[in-house]
Enzyme design. Structure first.
Site, PDB file in Angstrom:
ATOM      1  N   PRO A  94       8.705  11.592  15.945  1.00  0.00           N
ATOM      2  CA  PRO A  94       9.641  10.834  16.773  1.00  0.00           C
ATOM      3  C   PRO A  94      10.494   9.879  15.930  1.00  0.00           C
ATOM      4  CG  PRO A  94       7.384  10.614  17.604  1.00  0.00           C
ATOM      5  CD  PRO A  94       7.305  11.334  16.296  1.00  0.00           C
ATOM      6  N   GLY A  98       7.985   4.539  14.205  1.00  0.00           N
ATOM      7  CA  GLY A  98       7.110   3.859  13.243  1.00  0.00           C
ATOM      8  C   GLY A  98       6.220   4.832  12.494  1.00  0.00           C
ATOM      9  N   ALA A 104      10.283  11.007   5.799  1.00  0.00           N
ATOM     10  CA  ALA A 104       9.794  12.390   5.781  1.00  0.00           C
ATOM     11  C   ALA A 104      10.960  13.378   5.738  1.00  0.00           C
ATOM     12  CB  ALA A 104       8.907  12.659   6.997  1.00  0.00           C
ATOM     13  N   ASP A 145       6.431   3.520   3.079  1.00  0.00           N
ATOM     14  CA  ASP A 145       6.639   4.784   3.794  1.00  0.00           C
ATOM     15  C   ASP A 145       6.854   5.941   2.819  1.00  0.00           C
ATOM     16  OD1 ASP A 145       6.610   3.237   6.053  1.00  0.00           O
ATOM     17  OD2 ASP A 145       8.412   4.127   6.938  1.00  0.00           O
TER      18      ASP A 145
HETATM   19  O1  PMV Z   1       8.605   1.315  11.108  1.00  0.00           O
HETATM   20  P1  PMV Z   1       8.239   2.031   9.857  1.00  0.00           P
HETATM   21  O2  PMV Z   1       7.383   3.206  10.043  1.00  0.00           O
HETATM   22  O3  PMV Z   1       9.449   2.355   9.021  1.00  0.00           O
HETATM   23  O4  PMV Z   1       7.343   1.012   8.983  1.00  0.00           O
HETATM   24  C1  PMV Z   1       7.913  -0.106   8.417  1.00  0.00           C
HETATM   25  C2  PMV Z   1       6.895  -0.940   7.703  1.00  0.00           C
HETATM   26  C3  PMV Z   1       7.389  -2.358   7.453  1.00  0.00           C
HETATM   27  O5  PMV Z   1       6.367  -3.016   6.724  1.00  0.00           O
HETATM   28  C4  PMV Z   1       7.645  -3.096   8.748  1.00  0.00           C
HETATM   29  C5  PMV Z   1       8.678  -2.378   6.636  1.00  0.00           C
HETATM   30  C6  PMV Z   1       8.512  -1.968   5.200  1.00  0.00           C
HETATM   31  O6  PMV Z   1       9.547  -1.750   4.551  1.00  0.00           O
HETATM   32  O7  PMV Z   1       7.383  -1.900   4.692  1.00  0.00           O
END
Ligand code: PMV
Length: 312
Positions: A94, A98, A104, A145
């Site tokens: 999705p 998050g 990916a 990520d």
């Molecule tokens: O929302 P996502 O899956 O892109 O995760 C971001 C993680 C954070 O710590 C909020 C931001 C980051 O750059 O690490």
């Protein structure tokens, strides 16, 4: 040809990781992004299409488009001219969930385009290239990520340092509940930054508390002697701090509370927050009950995953 990359789950440490605290994250292979290259008409150039979201991007068209930028980064890295190729993206991750959708797709696209030229990127080569594109999406990403997605290993991650594999000694079952509300990581990160600037002492205290939880959990998972109830409690604690940082949302609160009330060992939002997903630590027995509770609390999807020991 087809190349792919998995989704990811942040177990703990999001947001604080942007400020140099550690985070734990694991790949989530049930959801993937794939990219397939095929020859295009001579002279047509490089086209990127994503039929699921009705998107078509020419390499030359939009400079700030993350997908076009990803292709440009690969061409620059490999010192290649623009080929006549069509890159087709399919993803079950999705967007705004998050779960690392952006990283990916970028990783899969970069692998596939390199493959088009008969080249293979090592994880060490690919990781900084994906990170460069993450900056287009997120502004100031920590790099967690791209690291977990490129290495496809559980990681103990500290910004600016080489990734360390997180050794998991005992299997754990997690549920991942998509709130169905896309969250903007960029906005959530910017809000935390505003708080930091307005009240550095308070914000730093909260970020330090998150870092302490991450280090305690890492040690417990690596030793394999932390009772599941304690792991769950630390996830709850981490969530409470994220709520104080203002990155939760009514939907995420409902999911986290539902999982806790239905017998989950612990639950928290995962990723940028403000939408996106929540995770819950469960047992084999509580998993179906908690999954039902999460759906009743509004989850658009609930996935189950086992984190398996990776110590040999
Ligand atoms: O929302 P996502 O899956 O892109 O995760 C971001 C993680 C954070 O710590 C909020 C931001 C980051 O750059 O690490």
């Amino acid at each position: 040809m087809t190349s792919s990359a998995p989704a990811k789950i942040i177990l703990c440490g999001e947001h604080a990781v942007v400020y140099g605290q550690p985070a734990l994250a694991v790949p989530f292979g049930s959801l993937t992004a794939t990219v397939s290259a095929s020859a295009a008409k001579p002279g047509s150039g490089l086209e990127i299409v994503s039929p699921d979201i009705k998107l078509a991007v020419q390499l030359t068209s939009v400079a700030e488009n993350g997908l076009a930028y990803a292709a440009q980064v690969v061409l620059r890295e490999l010192n290649q001219a623009v080929p006549d190729v069509r890159l087709e993206i399919r993803s079950t991750i999705p967007i705004g969930g998050g779960l690392g959708s952006g990283a990916a797709v970028t990783a899969a696209l970069m692998r596939e385009l390199a493959g088009w030229f008969g080249q293979t990127f090592s994880a060490e080569q690919l990781n900084p290239l994906v990170y460069e594109v993450e900056k287009v999406y997120h502004g100031t990403p920590s790099g967690v990520d791209n690291t977990v997605i490129v290495y496809e290993q559980p990681v103990y991650f500290v910004r600016g340092t080489a990734p360390v594999t997180l050794a998991i000694r005992k299997a754990m079952t997690l549920l991942i509940a998509d709130s169905g509300v896309p969250g903007s990581t960029r906005e959530a990160v910017a809000d935390v930054r505003r708080q930091f600037d307005a009240d550095p002492t308070r914000t730093q205290r909260l970020l330090d508390q998150i870092g302490a939880i991450v280090n305690e959990l890492r040690a417990g998972l690596e030793r394999g002697d932390m009772p599941p109830a304690v792991i769950g409690q630390r996830l709850n604690d981490n969530h409470a701090i994220l709520r104080e940082l203002g990155v939760s949302s009514p939907e995420l609160e409902q999911l986290v509370t539902a999982a806790q009330d239905a017998g989950g060992l612990g639950a928290k939002l995962s990723g940028g927050g403000r939408g996106g997903n929540a995770i819950a630590l469960v047992t084999a027995v509580s998993a179906p009950v908690v999954a039902t509770a999460l759906r009743q609390a509004g989850a658009a999807h609930v996935w189950r995953t086992e984190l398996l020991p990776n110590l040999h």
